[in-house]
Design a protein around this motif. Structure first.
Motif, PDB file in Angstrom:
ATOM      1  N   ASP A   7    -108.264 -65.188   3.446  1.00  0.00           N
ATOM      2  CA  ASP A   7    -106.918 -64.729   3.752  1.00  0.00           C
ATOM      3  C   ASP A   7    -106.524 -63.494   2.953  1.00  0.00           C
ATOM      4  O   ASP A   7    -105.382 -63.077   2.959  1.00  0.00           O
ATOM      5  CB  ASP A   7    -105.897 -65.850   3.543  1.00  0.00           C
ATOM      6  CG  ASP A   7    -105.830 -66.341   2.103  1.00  0.00           C
ATOM      7  OD1 ASP A   7    -106.681 -65.935   1.290  1.00  0.00           O
ATOM      8  OD2 ASP A   7    -104.930 -67.139   1.799  1.00  0.00           O
ATOM      9  N   LEU A   8    -107.484 -62.873   2.280  1.00  0.00           N
ATOM     10  CA  LEU A   8    -107.222 -61.670   1.505  1.00  0.00           C
ATOM     11  C   LEU A   8    -107.416 -60.447   2.392  1.00  0.00           C
ATOM     12  O   LEU A   8    -108.427 -60.320   3.079  1.00  0.00           O
ATOM     13  CB  LEU A   8    -108.174 -61.595   0.298  1.00  0.00           C
ATOM     14  CG  LEU A   8    -107.858 -60.480  -0.684  1.00  0.00           C
ATOM     15  CD1 LEU A   8    -106.608 -60.821  -1.492  1.00  0.00           C
ATOM     16  CD2 LEU A   8    -109.039 -60.252  -1.617  1.00  0.00           C
ATOM     17  N   ILE A   9    -106.433 -59.568   2.380  1.00  0.00           N
ATOM     18  CA  ILE A   9    -106.498 -58.322   3.140  1.00  0.00           C
ATOM     19  C   ILE A   9    -106.549 -57.174   2.141  1.00  0.00           C
ATOM     20  O   ILE A   9    -105.768 -57.147   1.187  1.00  0.00           O
ATOM     21  CB  ILE A   9    -105.257 -58.167   4.049  1.00  0.00           C
ATOM     22  CG1 ILE A   9    -105.215 -59.296   5.081  1.00  0.00           C
ATOM     23  CG2 ILE A   9    -105.236 -56.795   4.717  1.00  0.00           C
ATOM     24  CD1 ILE A   9    -103.870 -59.420   5.770  1.00  0.00           C
ATOM     25  N   ILE A  10    -107.466 -56.235   2.340  1.00  0.00           N
ATOM     26  CA  ILE A  10    -107.515 -55.024   1.524  1.00  0.00           C
ATOM     27  C   ILE A  10    -107.038 -53.887   2.428  1.00  0.00           C
ATOM     28  O   ILE A  10    -107.590 -53.675   3.498  1.00  0.00           O
ATOM     29  CB  ILE A  10    -108.943 -54.712   1.026  1.00  0.00           C
ATOM     30  CG1 ILE A  10    -109.584 -55.935   0.375  1.00  0.00           C
ATOM     31  CG2 ILE A  10    -108.923 -53.490   0.110  1.00  0.00           C
ATOM     32  CD1 ILE A  10    -109.248 -56.217  -1.038  1.00  0.00           C
ATOM     33  N   ARG A  11    -105.995 -53.205   1.982  1.00  0.00           N
ATOM     34  CA  ARG A  11    -105.438 -52.115   2.789  1.00  0.00           C
ATOM     35  C   ARG A  11    -105.096 -50.932   1.902  1.00  0.00           C
ATOM     36  O   ARG A  11    -105.001 -51.053   0.688  1.00  0.00           O
ATOM     37  CB  ARG A  11    -104.207 -52.592   3.546  1.00  0.00           C
ATOM     38  CG  ARG A  11    -103.061 -52.996   2.622  1.00  0.00           C
ATOM     39  CD  ARG A  11    -101.745 -53.047   3.372  1.00  0.00           C
ATOM     40  NE  ARG A  11    -100.658 -53.511   2.554  1.00  0.00           N
ATOM     41  CZ  ARG A  11     -99.996 -52.751   1.673  1.00  0.00           C
ATOM     42  NH1 ARG A  11    -100.330 -51.483   1.479  1.00  0.00           N
ATOM     43  NH2 ARG A  11     -98.994 -53.254   0.966  1.00  0.00           N
ATOM     44  N   GLU A  12    -104.893 -49.786   2.553  1.00  0.00           N
ATOM     45  CA  GLU A  12    -104.535 -48.576   1.805  1.00  0.00           C
ATOM     46  C   GLU A  12    -103.035 -48.505   1.546  1.00  0.00           C
ATOM     47  O   GLU A  12    -102.234 -49.186   2.181  1.00  0.00           O
ATOM     48  CB  GLU A  12    -105.011 -47.327   2.553  1.00  0.00           C
ATOM     49  CG  GLU A  12    -106.515 -47.158   2.403  1.00  0.00           C
ATOM     50  CD  GLU A  12    -106.995 -45.741   2.556  1.00  0.00           C
ATOM     51  OE1 GLU A  12    -106.564 -44.857   1.778  1.00  0.00           O
ATOM     52  OE2 GLU A  12    -107.820 -45.520   3.451  1.00  0.00           O
ATOM     53  N   PHE A  13    -102.698 -47.643   0.621  1.00  0.00           N
ATOM     54  CA  PHE A  13    -101.318 -47.376   0.215  1.00  0.00           C
ATOM     55  C   PHE A  13    -100.434 -47.106   1.422  1.00  0.00           C
ATOM     56  O   PHE A  13    -100.814 -46.384   2.341  1.00  0.00           O
ATOM     57  CB  PHE A  13    -101.323 -46.153  -0.706  1.00  0.00           C
ATOM     58  CG  PHE A  13     -99.990 -45.819  -1.315  1.00  0.00           C
ATOM     59  CD1 PHE A  13     -99.657 -46.286  -2.574  1.00  0.00           C
ATOM     60  CD2 PHE A  13     -99.080 -45.020  -0.636  1.00  0.00           C
ATOM     61  CE1 PHE A  13     -98.434 -45.967  -3.152  1.00  0.00           C
ATOM     62  CE2 PHE A  13     -97.857 -44.701  -1.201  1.00  0.00           C
ATOM     63  CZ  PHE A  13     -97.540 -45.178  -2.461  1.00  0.00           C
ATOM     64  N   GLN A  14     -99.235 -47.689   1.398  1.00  0.00           N
ATOM     65  CA  GLN A  14     -98.209 -47.438   2.417  1.00  0.00           C
ATOM     66  C   GLN A  14     -96.918 -47.085   1.683  1.00  0.00           C
ATOM     67  O   GLN A  14     -96.735 -47.449   0.518  1.00  0.00           O
ATOM     68  CB  GLN A  14     -97.971 -48.692   3.263  1.00  0.00           C
ATOM     69  CG  GLN A  14     -99.182 -49.175   4.013  1.00  0.00           C
ATOM     70  CD  GLN A  14     -98.959 -50.548   4.653  1.00  0.00           C
ATOM     71  OE1 GLN A  14     -97.905 -51.171   4.515  1.00  0.00           O
ATOM     72  NE2 GLN A  14     -99.968 -51.023   5.348  1.00  0.00           N
ATOM     73  N   ALA A  15     -96.033 -46.402   2.380  1.00  0.00           N
ATOM     74  CA  ALA A  15     -94.727 -46.089   1.789  1.00  0.00           C
ATOM     75  C   ALA A  15     -94.096 -47.371   1.259  1.00  0.00           C
ATOM     76  O   ALA A  15     -94.137 -48.405   1.918  1.00  0.00           O
ATOM     77  CB  ALA A  15     -93.823 -45.439   2.837  1.00  0.00           C
ATOM     78  N   GLY A  16     -93.577 -47.307   0.061  1.00  0.00           N
ATOM     79  CA  GLY A  16     -92.960 -48.467  -0.564  1.00  0.00           C
ATOM     80  C   GLY A  16     -93.875 -49.199  -1.538  1.00  0.00           C
ATOM     81  O   GLY A  16     -93.416 -50.053  -2.296  1.00  0.00           O
ATOM     82  N   ASP A  17     -95.166 -48.876  -1.529  1.00  0.00           N
ATOM     83  CA  ASP A  17     -96.119 -49.542  -2.417  1.00  0.00           C
ATOM     84  C   ASP A  17     -96.025 -49.081  -3.869  1.00  0.00           C
ATOM     85  O   ASP A  17     -96.663 -49.657  -4.746  1.00  0.00           O
ATOM     86  CB  ASP A  17     -97.561 -49.322  -1.932  1.00  0.00           C
ATOM     87  CG  ASP A  17     -97.939 -50.217  -0.769  1.00  0.00           C
ATOM     88  OD1 ASP A  17     -97.290 -51.265  -0.581  1.00  0.00           O
ATOM     89  OD2 ASP A  17     -98.895 -49.864  -0.051  1.00  0.00           O
TER      90      ASP A  17
END
Length: 163
Positions: A7-17
């Motif tokens: 259930d772990l998701i690796i994602r890139e930076f998004q506004a608000g991070d």
């Protein structure tokens, strides 16, 4: 791979991070060391200090909660510093750091990078074991360049291509 890692998701930076990036890093730095001027500079404005200069920031998210992060800071063409890697205390030991680091290495390779570099501290033994298990090797003293961080006393690199 255990059930918790599914259930772990690796994602890139998004506004608000920006808030999570600062929180995750301040948590471990203040616990183990002290916030230094270079930390304050990059944590105050990750967009301007990392992303706008060709870097990338990745986040590990589990059940909607950001539990880890790691940045690729552009150095020279084809080279990145692996920096600002953090995993919340309660998520440590469960493979979050490994998945995050493996994703960062994979993304660096895919972008054409040839070398990754990092600075850490000898007292962060679990982090050192993780870096070494992924292939990072310690730099010999004659190749070490002075760091802006007083806490940095271990310097490592990972070649992504034969050199």
């Amino acid at each position: 791979m255990n059930a918790a890692s599914l259930d772990l998701i690796i994602r890139e930076f998004q506004a608000g991070d920006e808030v999570a990036f600062r929180r995750l890093n301040e948590e471990w730095i203040v616990r183990e060391f002290v916030l230094e001027p270079k930390d304050q500079y990059s944590l105050a404005d990750p967009q301007g200090t990392i992303l706008d200069h060709g870097g990338r920031i990745f986040f590990a998210v589990r059940d909607g909660e950001t539990v880890g992060c790691c940045a690729l800071v552009a150095m020279e063409p084809g080279e990145f510093e692996v920096s600002k890697m953090a995993v919340t205390l309660r998520s440590q030991g469960g493979g979050v750091g490994r998945q995050l680091l493996e994703k960062v290495v994979q993304e660096a390779k895919a972008s054409g990078a040839t070398r990754l570099y990092l600075e850490t501290n000898h007292k962060l033994a679990p982090a050192l074991r993780l870096y070494e298990s992924v292939g990072f090797r310690r730099l010999p003293p004659e190749r070490v360049v002075a760091s802006p961080y007083a806490r940095a006393d271990v310097f490592m690199e990972l070649w992504l291509v034969s050199h």
